[in-house]
Design an enzyme around this catalytic site. Structure first.
Site, PDB file in Angstrom:
ATOM      1  CB  SER A 108       2.963  -4.222   4.094  1.00  0.00           C
ATOM      2  OG  SER A 108       1.806  -4.177   4.890  1.00  0.00           O
ATOM      3  CG  LEU A 109      -1.474  -5.687  -0.214  1.00  0.00           C
ATOM      4  CD1 LEU A 109      -0.939  -5.811  -1.616  1.00  0.00           C
ATOM      5  CD2 LEU A 109      -2.255  -6.931   0.178  1.00  0.00           C
ATOM      6  CG  HIS A 127       2.683  -3.336   9.629  1.00  0.00           C
ATOM      7  ND1 HIS A 127       2.643  -4.702   9.409  1.00  0.00           N
ATOM      8  CD2 HIS A 127       2.368  -2.752   8.449  1.00  0.00           C
ATOM      9  CE1 HIS A 127       2.318  -4.925   8.142  1.00  0.00           C
ATOM     10  NE2 HIS A 127       2.145  -3.761   7.541  1.00  0.00           N
ATOM     11  CD  GLN A 158      -3.090   0.674   2.237  1.00  0.00           C
ATOM     12  OE1 GLN A 158      -3.072  -0.390   2.860  1.00  0.00           O
ATOM     13  NE2 GLN A 158      -4.016   1.587   2.448  1.00  0.00           N
ATOM     14  CD  GLN A 174       2.145  -8.742   6.421  1.00  0.00           C
ATOM     15  OE1 GLN A 174       1.000  -8.310   6.365  1.00  0.00           O
ATOM     16  NE2 GLN A 174       2.854  -9.025   5.349  1.00  0.00           N
ATOM     17  NE  ARG A 217      -2.356  -7.650   5.429  1.00  0.00           N
ATOM     18  CZ  ARG A 217      -1.707  -6.559   5.076  1.00  0.00           C
ATOM     19  NH1 ARG A 217      -2.231  -5.738   4.173  1.00  0.00           N
ATOM     20  NH2 ARG A 217      -0.526  -6.258   5.622  1.00  0.00           N
TER      21      ARG A 217
END
Length: 296
Positions: A88-89, A188, A10, A237, A113
């Site tokens: 991340s993603l 996060h 993202q 995560q 998510r």
């Protein structure tokens, strides 16, 4: 040449991304499959709706679908990496590329998510550029409810936590730039524990196969093909830090000579260049990129 594929997350989205991929064989079928799962069109949003594209609920599935189409196009050209990692993603695309799960499974995970993260309303995130790492570590240690969420390079991190906590940390350090991010919550970080718990319930029954390509995960950046480890790492995560600086260093340890950034933008390539000597980077975000580097 040993090559890694890296997948942005993202923040890398841009209006118009992925639209030219419709001309790639099988891409339209993937976009159609995604529309059935999501209930909306990735192509329409990427082409026409800047506001929705910036919304977590839509951003994350759009990036996943487009990056998976690029993965498929590379594989159709007979190209395979020696390792994969995602920011991340982007880790979901890395797992798809390594055949840990199929496209539909990954998209359903990403959809849920994104919905959970979009509902997060507490706290925020701020990018810090140009700072003393020891000074930052001391400031975070002295400040409750703030953590390093993304350790991107020696000169760039993102901190996550309460608004007051972030402001306190920034006031205690010398920093070249402090940039608040347009996100709905403290991603996060431990403040995402409720979302992570709900996601964990959704993730639990899903089967993860052993990876066919070594994967470096965000929370434990050591290459592995063990499906059970990769599932446990993904489960951590949402609250865990993105340890991208360490992933970059591990690419060097693995003997990687080239990193192909599969998706929009050049952020990960830039971070790798600043962290690693001797690794060249290639951008692979459009049909023209594919045809220029890997002509059919």
């Amino acid at each position: 040449m040993k090559t890694a594929w890296v997948f942005p997350g993202q923040g890398s989205q841009v209006i118009g991304m992925g639209v030219d991929l419709l001309e790639i064989d099988r891409a339209k079928a993937t976009f159609d499959q995604a529309a059935e799962i999501l209930g909306w069109s990735v192509v329409d949003i990427c082409q026409n709706d800047q506001v929705k594209l910036a919304n977590t609920r839509y951003t994350q599935p759009c990036l996943y679908v487009i990056e998976c189409i690029l993965v498929d196009a590379l594989k159709q050209r007979g190209v395979l990496p020696d390792a994969v990692a995602g920011h991340s993603l982007g880790e979901y695309v890395a797992l798809y590329a390594a055949e840990v799960f199929d496209f539909e499974t990954g998209l359903k995970l990403v959809k849920y998510r994104a919905e959970l993260m979009d509902l997060a309303s507490d706290g925020g995130m701020t990018a810090l550029i140009g700072f003393d790492r020891d000074q930052l570590a001391a400031a975070i240690s002295d400040t409750p409810d703030v953590v390093i969420a993304n350790d991107n390079s020696t000169a760039q991190v993102v901190i996550s936590g309460t608004a007051d906590g972030i402001a306190a940390v920034v006031s205690k350090i010398k920093v070249k730039r402090a940039i608040p991010l347009n996100v709905s919550g403290a991603f996060h970080s431990p403040m995402m524990a409720a979302a992570a718990s709900e996601f964990g319930k959704f993730l639990a029954p899903i089967e993860f196969h052993d990876a066919k390509i070594p994967v470096l995960s965000n929370v434990a950046p050591i290459a592995t093909t063990d499906g059970s480890k990769l599932k446990a790492q993904l489960d951590s995560q949402i609250t865990g830090a993105v340890r991208w600086r360490e992933i970059s260093l591990q690419l060097t340890e693995l003997g990687i000579e080239q990193a192909i950034e599969v998706g929009p933008g050049k952020v990960l390539g830039g971070l790798i260049k600043r962290t690693c000597e001797g690794i060249s980077t290639v951008q692979m975000g459009t049909r023209s990129d594919l045809e220029a580097v890997f002509p059919v």
